[in-house]
Design a protein around this motif. Sequence first.
Motif, PDB file in Angstrom:
ATOM      1  N   ASP A   1     -10.765 -14.009 -41.045  1.00  0.00           N
ATOM      2  CA  ASP A   1      -9.759 -13.849 -40.533  1.00  0.00           C
ATOM      3  C   ASP A   1      -8.589 -12.713 -41.546  1.00  0.00           C
ATOM      4  OD1 ASP A   1      -9.137 -15.538 -37.510  1.00  0.00           O
ATOM      5  OD2 ASP A   1     -10.375 -17.055 -38.944  1.00  0.00           O
ATOM      6  N   THR A   2      -8.491 -13.190 -42.288  1.00  0.00           N
ATOM      7  CA  THR A   2      -7.228 -12.786 -42.744  1.00  0.00           C
ATOM      8  C   THR A   2      -7.650 -12.283 -44.639  1.00  0.00           C
ATOM      9  OG1 THR A   2      -6.346 -14.579 -44.297  1.00  0.00           O
ATOM     10  CG2 THR A   2      -5.396 -14.131 -42.568  1.00  0.00           C
ATOM     11  N   ASP A   3      -6.517 -11.898 -45.246  1.00  0.00           N
ATOM     12  CA  ASP A   3      -7.268 -11.258 -46.233  1.00  0.00           C
ATOM     13  C   ASP A   3      -6.003 -10.476 -46.591  1.00  0.00           C
ATOM     14  OD1 ASP A   3      -7.306  -7.726 -46.133  1.00  0.00           O
ATOM     15  OD2 ASP A   3      -7.414  -8.596 -44.325  1.00  0.00           O
ATOM     16  N   GLU A   4      -6.625 -10.081 -48.774  1.00  0.00           N
ATOM     17  CA  GLU A   4      -6.039  -9.537 -49.406  1.00  0.00           C
ATOM     18  C   GLU A   4      -6.163  -8.909 -50.095  1.00  0.00           C
ATOM     19  OE1 GLU A   4      -2.432 -13.325 -50.101  1.00  0.00           O
ATOM     20  OE2 GLU A   4      -4.218 -12.829 -51.761  1.00  0.00           O
ATOM     21  N   VAL A   5      -6.590  -7.320 -50.915  1.00  0.00           N
ATOM     22  CA  VAL A   5      -7.077  -6.447 -51.007  1.00  0.00           C
ATOM     23  C   VAL A   5      -6.504  -6.349 -52.202  1.00  0.00           C
ATOM     24  CG1 VAL A   5      -8.445  -4.347 -51.184  1.00  0.00           C
ATOM     25  CG2 VAL A   5      -7.311  -5.319 -49.221  1.00  0.00           C
TER      26      VAL A   5
ATOM     27  N   THR B   1     -12.285  -1.482 -60.144  1.00  0.00           N
ATOM     28  CA  THR B   1     -12.937  -2.980 -60.095  1.00  0.00           C
ATOM     29  C   THR B   1     -12.553  -3.452 -58.080  1.00  0.00           C
ATOM     30  OG1 THR B   1     -13.518  -4.149 -61.505  1.00  0.00           O
ATOM     31  CG2 THR B   1     -13.364  -5.585 -59.668  1.00  0.00           C
ATOM     32  N   LEU B   2     -13.026  -3.172 -56.888  1.00  0.00           N
ATOM     33  CA  LEU B   2     -12.116  -3.953 -55.253  1.00  0.00           C
ATOM     34  C   LEU B   2     -12.490  -5.226 -55.868  1.00  0.00           C
ATOM     35  CD1 LEU B   2     -11.210  -2.455 -53.421  1.00  0.00           C
ATOM     36  CD2 LEU B   2     -12.972  -2.001 -52.721  1.00  0.00           C
ATOM     37  N   ALA B   3     -11.503  -5.837 -55.659  1.00  0.00           N
ATOM     38  CA  ALA B   3     -11.534  -7.257 -55.379  1.00  0.00           C
ATOM     39  C   ALA B   3     -11.160  -7.990 -53.657  1.00  0.00           C
ATOM     40  CB  ALA B   3     -11.508  -8.154 -56.073  1.00  0.00           C
ATOM     41  N   VAL B   4     -11.384  -8.318 -52.261  1.00  0.00           N
ATOM     42  CA  VAL B   4     -10.929  -8.922 -51.590  1.00  0.00           C
ATOM     43  C   VAL B   4     -11.128 -10.704 -51.582  1.00  0.00           C
ATOM     44  CG1 VAL B   4     -11.398  -8.770 -48.852  1.00  0.00           C
ATOM     45  CG2 VAL B   4     -11.661  -6.729 -50.281  1.00  0.00           C
ATOM     46  N   ARG B   5      -9.979 -10.943 -50.828  1.00  0.00           N
ATOM     47  CA  ARG B   5      -9.745 -12.493 -50.364  1.00  0.00           C
ATOM     48  C   ARG B   5      -9.908 -12.470 -49.405  1.00  0.00           C
ATOM     49  NH1 ARG B   5      -4.121 -15.899 -51.301  1.00  0.00           N
ATOM     50  NH2 ARG B   5      -5.429 -18.330 -51.167  1.00  0.00           N
ATOM     51  N   VAL B   6     -10.247 -13.630 -48.628  1.00  0.00           N
ATOM     52  CA  VAL B   6     -10.300 -14.027 -47.311  1.00  0.00           C
ATOM     53  C   VAL B   6     -10.479 -15.208 -47.053  1.00  0.00           C
ATOM     54  CG1 VAL B   6     -12.383 -13.183 -45.469  1.00  0.00           C
ATOM     55  CG2 VAL B   6     -12.022 -12.003 -46.793  1.00  0.00           C
ATOM     56  N   PHE B   7     -10.134 -15.868 -45.568  1.00  0.00           N
ATOM     57  CA  PHE B   7      -9.678 -16.585 -45.303  1.00  0.00           C
ATOM     58  C   PHE B   7      -9.965 -16.798 -43.979  1.00  0.00           C
ATOM     59  CE2 PHE B   7      -7.128 -20.116 -43.434  1.00  0.00           C
ATOM     60  CZ  PHE B   7      -7.938 -21.822 -43.754  1.00  0.00           C
TER      61      PHE B   7
END
Length: 159
Positions: free
Chosen positions: A84-88, A129-135
Amino acid sequence: MLPQLSNGQLIDLNGRWKFAIGDQNAWSKKDFDDSNWETIRVPSQWEERGFHGYDGFAWYRTSFDGQYLKNSEKLFINLGYIDDTDEVYLNGDLIGFSGSMPPNFKTAYNSERIYVIPKYLINYNGPNTLAVRVFDVTHGGGIVDGDVGIYELVSGSPN
């Protein structure tokens, strides 16, 4: 207005990414050791990849070689659609987000994720490095659809 692409993707990010359920700030960092994490296919719903029924926080991580990019290019990343939501994060720095994470949750599941990549964050001599936080709140979660990659911005502006 969506950006116009020249020659398509510069770097294809579809494929196998590192993946973990849960939420820790350290997971955004460039040098975090994700060697014990699961591997998941992007794009796809995480429920289709062995995490059936999971709702909550999860992180994705991958890397790309900056030697394939030119410092003169204006670059953006397209992460397709995320439920639903993300931070990249690129190399540990936040470059964009869509929706709002809890406790003030607001979904952005139907928005294409396109974020400009600041040149000063890119390591043009090697790994990035690419990191994606997802909720995810309900139903299918994760980086679910799209042509995930890094592109050159020719004209227009992302989003």
